[in-house]
Motif scaffolding. Structure first.
Motif, short mmCIF file in Angstrom:
data_model
loop_
_atom_site.label_atom_id
_atom_site.label_comp_id
_atom_site.label_asym_id
_atom_site.label_seq_id
_atom_site.Cartn_x
_atom_site.Cartn_y
_atom_site.Cartn_z
N PRO A 122 -9.75 8.71 -0.61
CA PRO A 122 -8.78 10.03 -1.55
C PRO A 122 -9.32 10.09 -2.93
CG PRO A 122 -9.19 7.63 -1.59
CD PRO A 122 -10.00 7.36 -0.79
N VAL B 207 -2.72 10.88 -7.43
CA VAL B 207 -3.85 11.32 -6.13
C VAL B 207 -3.42 12.43 -5.45
CG1 VAL B 207 -3.76 9.96 -4.15
CG2 VAL B 207 -3.86 8.95 -5.67
N THR C 138 2.44 8.42 -2.85
CA THR C 138 1.42 8.24 -3.52
C THR C 138 1.43 8.46 -4.80
OG1 THR C 138 -0.11 9.91 -3.18
CG2 THR C 138 -0.52 8.30 -1.22
N LYS C 139 0.86 7.79 -5.37
CA LYS C 139 0.83 9.05 -6.94
C LYS C 139 0.66 9.76 -7.58
CE LYS C 139 -0.38 3.70 -8.79
NZ LYS C 139 -1.17 2.29 -7.87
#
Length: 148
Positions: free
Chosen positions: A56, A44, A40-41
């Protein structure tokens, strides 16, 4: 849009005051345990479960590229839903929640905050309240960025 906002929740990110429309806020949680999700980024942090809804959690401080990101007793998660549904929740981590207050849409002026090169750079405007500026974040744009 500006004339539709009647109530804001304000919060701190790196000593600056920002706000969202309260109609999109579903809950405010203490910063707590979440489950990490791979690939994930960087903003996050993972996912949480609230009453059977898994959502999230994104760190607004990282999204805004603040100079420091450290959790304190005031660090909070503002749970929002930009479409009003409980199955589309998103948690947003802030340094601390300040207050909820009512406004007149006419109080909102063109944003004086242009931020830095962070991901969150869409603002609905700025108001001046109690000798400080409150920058109103475009929550729809922020949620779209998180969901990408």
């Amino acid at each position: 849009m500006k004339d539709q906002i009647t109530s804001l929740i304000s919060f701190y990110v790196d000593k600056e005051v920002f706000a969202f429309d309260t109609l999109k806020v579903r809950n405010i949680l203490e910063y707590g345990k979440m489950t990490w999700v791979p690939n994930t980024k960087d903003y996050v942090l993972g996912v949480m479960n609230l009453h059977g809804n898994i959502f999230p959690v994104a760190d607004l401080r990282v999204m805004m590229e603040t100079s420091k990101v450290e959790n304190t007793a005031d660090t909070s998660i503002i749970v929002v839903s930009n479409d009003g549904k409980t199955d589309s929740l998103i948690g947003i981590v802030v340094d601390g929640v300040k207050e909820v207050f009512d406004i007149d849409g006419l109080e909102i002026k063109e944003s004086v905050y242009h931020g830095n090169s962070g991901i969150v750079n869409s603002f609905l405007g700025t108001i001046h309240k109690n000798e400080e500026f409150v920058h109103i974040i475009d929550l729809d744009e922020t949620v779209l960025e998180i969901e990408k």
